[in-house]
Design a protein around this motif. Structure first.
Motif, PDB file in Angstrom:
ATOM      1  N   GLY A  31      27.715  43.493  30.627  1.00  0.00           N
ATOM      2  CA  GLY A  31      28.123  42.624  31.707  1.00  0.00           C
ATOM      3  C   GLY A  31      26.995  42.126  32.573  1.00  0.00           C
ATOM      4  N   LYS A 116      30.680  40.088  33.969  1.00  0.00           N
ATOM      5  CA  LYS A 116      30.453  41.241  34.847  1.00  0.00           C
ATOM      6  C   LYS A 116      31.767  41.947  35.152  1.00  0.00           C
ATOM      7  CE  LYS A 116      26.199  39.726  37.099  1.00  0.00           C
ATOM      8  NZ  LYS A 116      25.527  39.431  38.388  1.00  0.00           N
ATOM      9  N   HIS A 117      32.800  41.161  35.354  1.00  0.00           N
ATOM     10  CA  HIS A 117      34.157  41.670  35.527  1.00  0.00           C
ATOM     11  C   HIS A 117      35.092  40.672  34.869  1.00  0.00           C
ATOM     12  CE1 HIS A 117      32.737  44.654  38.400  1.00  0.00           C
ATOM     13  NE2 HIS A 117      32.148  43.699  39.086  1.00  0.00           N
ATOM     14  N   HIS A 119      38.749  39.092  35.934  1.00  0.00           N
ATOM     15  CA  HIS A 119      39.736  39.067  37.001  1.00  0.00           C
ATOM     16  C   HIS A 119      40.947  38.215  36.647  1.00  0.00           C
ATOM     17  CE1 HIS A 119      36.287  39.997  40.050  1.00  0.00           C
ATOM     18  NE2 HIS A 119      36.724  41.067  39.434  1.00  0.00           N
ATOM     19  N   HIS A 135      33.660  37.297  37.931  1.00  0.00           N
ATOM     20  CA  HIS A 135      32.926  37.770  39.106  1.00  0.00           C
ATOM     21  C   HIS A 135      31.886  36.744  39.569  1.00  0.00           C
ATOM     22  CE1 HIS A 135      31.287  40.565  42.054  1.00  0.00           C
ATOM     23  NE2 HIS A 135      30.085  40.313  41.593  1.00  0.00           N
ATOM     24  N   ASP A 156      33.354  34.136  43.139  1.00  0.00           N
ATOM     25  CA  ASP A 156      33.973  35.381  42.686  1.00  0.00           C
ATOM     26  C   ASP A 156      35.483  35.225  42.849  1.00  0.00           C
ATOM     27  OD1 ASP A 156      34.695  37.935  42.027  1.00  0.00           O
ATOM     28  OD2 ASP A 156      33.874  38.870  43.828  1.00  0.00           O
ATOM     29  N   HIS A 207      43.749  40.283  46.046  1.00  0.00           N
ATOM     30  CA  HIS A 207      43.476  40.742  44.683  1.00  0.00           C
ATOM     31  C   HIS A 207      44.751  40.686  43.838  1.00  0.00           C
ATOM     32  CE1 HIS A 207      39.482  43.069  45.366  1.00  0.00           C
ATOM     33  NE2 HIS A 207      39.552  41.978  46.106  1.00  0.00           N
ATOM     34  N   THR A 342      44.327  45.137  30.511  1.00  0.00           N
ATOM     35  CA  THR A 342      44.441  44.796  31.929  1.00  0.00           C
ATOM     36  C   THR A 342      45.037  43.405  32.170  1.00  0.00           C
ATOM     37  OG1 THR A 342      42.119  44.089  31.846  1.00  0.00           O
ATOM     38  CG2 THR A 342      42.577  46.311  32.677  1.00  0.00           C
ATOM     39  N   LYS A 359      40.093  47.024  30.188  1.00  0.00           N
ATOM     40  CA  LYS A 359      39.331  47.590  31.305  1.00  0.00           C
ATOM     41  C   LYS A 359      37.842  47.615  31.000  1.00  0.00           C
ATOM     42  CE  LYS A 359      39.315  51.613  34.384  1.00  0.00           C
ATOM     43  NZ  LYS A 359      39.945  52.942  34.650  1.00  0.00           N
ATOM     44  N   ARG A 361      36.248  45.458  29.419  1.00  0.00           N
ATOM     45  CA  ARG A 361      35.815  44.057  29.279  1.00  0.00           C
ATOM     46  C   ARG A 361      35.698  43.606  27.831  1.00  0.00           C
ATOM     47  NH1 ARG A 361      30.595  44.535  32.103  1.00  0.00           N
ATOM     48  NH2 ARG A 361      30.978  46.722  31.645  1.00  0.00           N
ATOM     49  N   GLY A 380      31.962  43.168  27.659  1.00  0.00           N
ATOM     50  CA  GLY A 380      31.401  42.176  28.567  1.00  0.00           C
ATOM     51  C   GLY A 380      30.414  41.202  27.963  1.00  0.00           C
TER      52      GLY A 380
END
Length: 385
Positions: A31, A116-117, A119, A135, A156, A207, A342, A359, A361, A380
């Motif tokens: 990530g 990196k994440h 979402h 992110h 982000d 969130h 996720t 989770k 990535r 990631g």
């Protein structure tokens, strides 16, 4: 003389070996930004050029200071002259070698797409593009490959939800942006190039947020009091964040993990908790428990009135629940070991295409309604084929 030759050999060896090859732990953390190792090779080469240039200048300076009248000085001068010649050729070779190295690095440079994440996941209405907030901006999947859009700031995005004409989101502005932090709720209809500020701008970051794909109804878990919500809780808006109504959440059990709004039917929202999946048809005022056991890690509506539900009791599972009959179909998914799903989505234009993120990535695609899956992102990092 021997020392000079040794220096020459050492310098040439270092020139052809990039610094990060000599270092321990060359793998970047998943990530994080991936640096092309050729950049290190170029930096090492330029450093060597500077070193030998300094040596060459020093030797020339010493030669000028020597008195030619004595035999000893003539011998020293001859020795320094040989060193000067060696350093000069090292400089020439180094400079000539830097040029093709720079060309090779630019021609063969392959941009690594990293996350990196993760979402959220969301398809455009034509089903041609999948958008992933990571992110530091968006990542886009199209025609079998990932890209990092160059237009628009790398915000982000949190609570990211695609709708038929764009996306809604909350989150935080990119470093250096002139937008207020946090973003409140924003909307984009040009794939993130510009953002329209809808409400609670500069006040709060949601969130937990979902939006109906066609209804545009917004549901949020509010974490703190703000100018439009006088207490924490579950709220919804039917006018794009102009006004909000708090839901009663009767019948909901457990800790909320994921939520999803029906794409076409107003007032229908589902919440996944550590005690199962719950469905409301009155804007979250009351819920009924659906026949799914175990903790829910992700949930979304598909476009045929089914729920896609990921659970994580002993092993990760992906279920398809028909809301008309309550019939449950367990889809075959790869062995995720200790990972969990996720986010999960169905392509609105190509119903046989599904995608889920984990989770850790990872991202997997299926083009046959969940019969088989192909991994597209590994911890990631986008996989190139």
């Amino acid at each position: 003389m021997k020392k000079s030759i040794l220096s020459l050999i050492t310098g040439l060896i270092l020139f052809f070996i990039p610094f990060n090859v000599l270092a321990h732990g060359t793998e970047e953390h998943a990530g994080e930004e991936i640096t092309n190792y050729w950049n290190y090779g170029i930096a090492a080469s330029l450093l060597i050029v500077v070193i030998f240039l300094v040596l060459f200048v020093l030797v020339k300076s010493k030669m000028k200071k020597l008195n030619l009248k004595t035999k000893d000085n003539r011998e020293k001068r001859n020795s320094l002259s040989k060193q000067s010649t060696i350093y000069k050729w090292v400089l020439i070779v180094s400079l000539l070698s830097v040029i093709p190295l720079v060309i090779f690095a630019n021609v063969n440079k392959e941009e690594k797409i990293t996350f990196k994440h993760i979402h959220g996941l969301g398809y455009t209405s034509d089903g041609e593009e999948l958008y992933v907030p990571a992110h530091d901006g968006l990542r886009v999947y199209k025609d079998g490959s990932w890209t990092n859009p160059k237009e628009g700031d790398n915000h982000d995005y949190m609570g990211f939800s695609m709708f038929s004409d764009g996306f809604f989101s909350s989150g935080h502005p990119a470093p250096g942006s002139d937008l207020a932090n946090p973003l409140g709720i924003v909307k984009s209809t040009d794939k993130g190039k510009t953002l329209e500020q809808l409400g609670l701008y500069g006040e709060i970051d949601f969130h937990g947020m979902t939006v109906g794909y066609d209804t545009r109804e917004i549901y949020v878990f509010n974490p703190s009091e703000n100018s439009q919500m006088d207490q924490t809780g579950f709220y919804y808006s039917v006018d794009e964040a102009k006004t909000w109504t708090q839901s009663e959440l009767k019948g909901l059990q457990g800790k909320a993990i994921g939520l999803a709004a029906h794409p076409t039917k107003q007032g229908i929202v589902t919440i996944g908790t550590n005690q199962g999946i719950f469905l409301s048809d009155n804007y979250g005022n009351s819920f009924k428990k659906l026949p799914v056991s175990g903790a829910v890690s992700a949930v979304s509506f598909d476009h045929q009135n089914n729920l896609l539900i990921a659970t994580e009791s002993n092993v990760a599972k992906l279920l398809q629940l028909n809301l008309s009959t309550n019939e449950i179909n367990e889809l075959s998914i790869p062995d995720l070991k200790d990972d969990v799903i996720t986010y999960v989505k169905q392509n609105p234009a190509h119903n046989n295409e599904l995608v889920f993120a984990t989770k850790k990535r990872d991202i997997y695609f299926s083009h046959d309604e969940g019969e088989t899956w192909e991994q597209s992102v590994d911890e990631g990092i986008a996989i190139t084929h």
